[in-house]
Design an enzyme around this catalytic site. Structure first.
Site, PDB file in Angstrom:
ATOM      1  N   GLY A  45       0.876  -1.085   0.023  1.00  0.00           N
ATOM      2  CA  GLY A  45      -0.082   0.134  -0.033  1.00  0.00           C
ATOM      3  C   GLY A  45       0.711   1.332  -0.007  1.00  0.00           C
ATOM      4  N   GLU A 100       4.320   3.851   5.753  1.00  0.00           N
ATOM      5  CA  GLU A 100       3.045   2.992   5.743  1.00  0.00           C
ATOM      6  C   GLU A 100       1.735   3.996   5.126  1.00  0.00           C
ATOM      7  OE1 GLU A 100       1.804   0.591   5.550  1.00  0.00           O
ATOM      8  OE2 GLU A 100       0.750  -0.272   7.217  1.00  0.00           O
ATOM      9  N   ASP A 101       0.913   3.481   4.498  1.00  0.00           N
ATOM     10  CA  ASP A 101       0.094   4.082   3.680  1.00  0.00           C
ATOM     11  C   ASP A 101      -1.062   4.536   4.708  1.00  0.00           C
ATOM     12  OD1 ASP A 101      -1.184   1.458   4.308  1.00  0.00           O
ATOM     13  OD2 ASP A 101      -1.772   1.059   2.395  1.00  0.00           O
ATOM     14  N   ASP A 104      -5.101   2.117  10.725  1.00  0.00           N
ATOM     15  CA  ASP A 104      -6.451   1.906  10.830  1.00  0.00           C
ATOM     16  C   ASP A 104      -6.665   1.347  12.320  1.00  0.00           C
ATOM     17  OD1 ASP A 104      -9.270   1.476  10.446  1.00  0.00           O
ATOM     18  OD2 ASP A 104      -8.933  -0.562   9.411  1.00  0.00           O
ATOM     19  N   LYS A 132      -6.860   6.852  11.047  1.00  0.00           N
ATOM     20  CA  LYS A 132      -8.123   6.865  11.320  1.00  0.00           C
ATOM     21  C   LYS A 132      -8.265   6.917  12.738  1.00  0.00           C
ATOM     22  CE  LYS A 132      -9.896   3.902   7.373  1.00  0.00           C
ATOM     23  NZ  LYS A 132     -10.222   2.533   6.971  1.00  0.00           N
ATOM     24  N   PHE A 153     -13.704   3.319   4.524  1.00  0.00           N
ATOM     25  CA  PHE A 153     -12.944   2.639   3.673  1.00  0.00           C
ATOM     26  C   PHE A 153     -12.522   3.432   2.593  1.00  0.00           C
ATOM     27  CE2 PHE A 153     -10.798  -0.365   1.030  1.00  0.00           C
ATOM     28  CZ  PHE A 153     -10.176  -1.351   1.995  1.00  0.00           C
ATOM     29  N   VAL A 154     -11.106   3.754   2.495  1.00  0.00           N
ATOM     30  CA  VAL A 154     -10.683   4.646   1.251  1.00  0.00           C
ATOM     31  C   VAL A 154      -9.792   3.874   0.211  1.00  0.00           C
ATOM     32  CG1 VAL A 154     -10.924   6.931   2.670  1.00  0.00           C
ATOM     33  CG2 VAL A 154      -8.885   5.516   2.950  1.00  0.00           C
ATOM     34  N   ASP A 160      -5.596   0.159  -1.812  1.00  0.00           N
ATOM     35  CA  ASP A 160      -6.633  -1.012  -2.890  1.00  0.00           C
ATOM     36  C   ASP A 160      -7.889  -1.242  -2.169  1.00  0.00           C
ATOM     37  OD1 ASP A 160      -5.172  -2.822  -0.979  1.00  0.00           O
ATOM     38  OD2 ASP A 160      -5.823  -4.132  -2.348  1.00  0.00           O
ATOM     39  N   ARG A 166      -5.371   1.204  -6.711  1.00  0.00           N
ATOM     40  CA  ARG A 166      -4.092   1.697  -6.262  1.00  0.00           C
ATOM     41  C   ARG A 166      -3.710   3.114  -7.077  1.00  0.00           C
ATOM     42  NH1 ARG A 166      -1.956  -1.786  -2.322  1.00  0.00           N
ATOM     43  NH2 ARG A 166      -2.446  -3.848  -2.851  1.00  0.00           N
TER      44      ARG A 166
END
Ligand code: IMP
Ligand code: MG
Length: 176
Positions: A45, A100-101, A104, A132, A153-154, A160, A166
């Protein structure tokens, strides 16, 4: 149907560019230039964010990757994180910046950061594009954070859903 139809824009391409440029400056200022810095990308990600971020950090650095898995194709963390592919090189006595993307639940970083710290690096810091806060109960906090986002959820900019989206150049919310 074009894939933009199912998406609501959360963060535009321009806002991503601006924020990433500022994060790059913050990161440059956080380290002495004569000390070694290894940027560790968390595959998959983070690869779009990482590609832009490293070009905004004006100093010498090296790059390595780990591949982790917990989600499969689900949209909720299983909490069962696995290291699928480890770093290529030793991080002993080096500054490590994990990229990191998204945070969560925080479970993925709760697994990775102690793992890296156990290898005697000079420091371990975390750069994350999205967090988040409503979901993160882990105590893991980013040292460099792009945006706080709602518990939706993004996708896009490397993130993805089921392997898709992506390549979207902005962050969108899937609306159906
Ligand atoms: P955590 O362990 O719950 O913090 O989840 C971290 C990982 O789950 C991230 O590295 C992402 O790959 C994935 N993830 C969490 N939320 C989202 C989302 O909204 N969209 C896409 N991937 C997500
Ligand atoms: Mg990830």
């Amino acid at each position: 149907m074009y894939f933009h139809d199912k998406l609501e824009t959360l963060i535009t391409r321009v806002d991503l560019e601006d924020r990433v440029r500022k994060l790059g400056q913050e990161i440059k200022e956080a380290y002495r230039e004569d000390e070694p810095l290894v940027v560790v990308g968390v595959m998959n990600g983070s690869f779009v964010f990482l590609a832009d971020l490293i070009r905004a950090v004006e100093r010498s650095l090296s790059i390595d990757f780990v591949r982790l898995s917990s989600y499969g194709d689900a949209t909720q963390s299983s909490g069962n994180v696995r290291l699928i592919q480890d770093l290529e090189k030793s991080i002993e006595d080096k500054h490590v910046l994990v990229v990191e993307d998204i945070i969560d639940t925080g479970l993925t970083m709760q697994f990775l950061l102690p793992n890296l710290k156990s290898r005697n690096p000079r420091s371990v810091k975390l750069a994350v594009l999205l967090e988040k806060p409503a979901k993160n109960q882990s105590g893991v906090a980013a040292d460099f954070l792009g945006f706080e986002i709602p518990d939706k959820f993004v996708v896009g900019y490397g993130l993805d859903f089921g392997g898709l989206y992506r390549n979207l150049p902005y962050i969108g919310i899937l609306v159906g």
